[in-house]
Design an enzyme around this catalytic site. Structure first.
Site: not given
Length: 228
Positions: A67-68
């Site tokens: 995920v970012s």
């Protein structure tokens, strides 16, 4: 079966094409031939050269999730649960689960680069991801082909729910930020050049003024001497 051209196989073994040609002549590593007499090599030859048995593949199966930001930890765990369910249904045994943080546009992700390094070291057999953009946003096909050269399979178990649109927006914003920084840098560089040109012009004007003053002084001195 994966086939390699001489140049590809040389890169895989970290030798030169000339070395492969010499080994072929010396019967150390004999190349295969196509009907048109072009040389090629197989992955089995790579395993034999490295002394790795085909029957016992001890390389690991890896789940890769990403995920970012750390604010998306829930989504990260959803990816892990989803892929664990998939491998359990397939009867696969996972050796490692990688939880990574960072933009899919960032090729300097530490864990991602470590995984690619293990691919090149022949330590990985399979990589499972929930969506292509979990692995990399752009150029997935290239990286898939790269892994295939080392006989590593990337399995994309698509689940659109685990690929939020918000992250795509974040990546687009990241792209805009990069280019805006470049434009700002160009503007700053242009101002610096203009400043340098202004300085150079000032020095040139000052030199010209000093030169004219010096000529006038010399002229006055000569005129004084003549008058005396």
């Amino acid at each position: 079966m994966t086939n390699y051209k001489p140049k590809e196989f040389a890169e895989l073994l970290n030798v030169t094409v000339k070395t492969l040609q010499r080994w072929d002549r010396e019967k150390t590593l004999v190349a295969n031939r196509t009907p048109t007499n072009r040389r090629y090599y197989t992955y089995d030859q790579y395993l034999q050269f490295k002394g790795i048995g085909r029957d016992v593949d001890s390389r690991k199966i890896v789940i890769y999730t990403r995920v970012s930001t750390r604010n998306q930890t829930d989504d990260l765990e959803n990816q892990v649960d989803f892929l664990q369910t998939y491998v359990n249904a397939k009867g696969l045994i996972v050796d490692e689960v990688i939880r990574d943080y960072g933009s899919a546009l960032n090729y300097n992700r530490k864990k991602w680069n470590q995984l690619l390094g293990e691919v090149m070291e022949n330590k990985v057999k399979m990589i499972l991801v929930s969506h292509k953009d979990r692995f990399v946003r752009f150029g997935f096909d290239w990286f898939e082909k790269f892994c295939n050269k080392f006989n590593v399979e990337i399995v994309v178990v698509k689940n659109d729910k685990l690929s939020p649109h918000e992250e795509l927006v974040q990546d687009i914003v990241s792209i805009l930020h990069v280019f805006s920084c470049r434009l700002y840098g160009l503007r700053k560089y242009k101002k610096q050049i203009e400043g340098d040109e202004a300085i150079a012009k000032g020095i040139q004007d000052r030199n010209s003024t000093d030169y004219r003053a010096e000529r006038e002084d010399n002229s006055l001195n000569r005129h004084s001497k003549i008058s005396v």
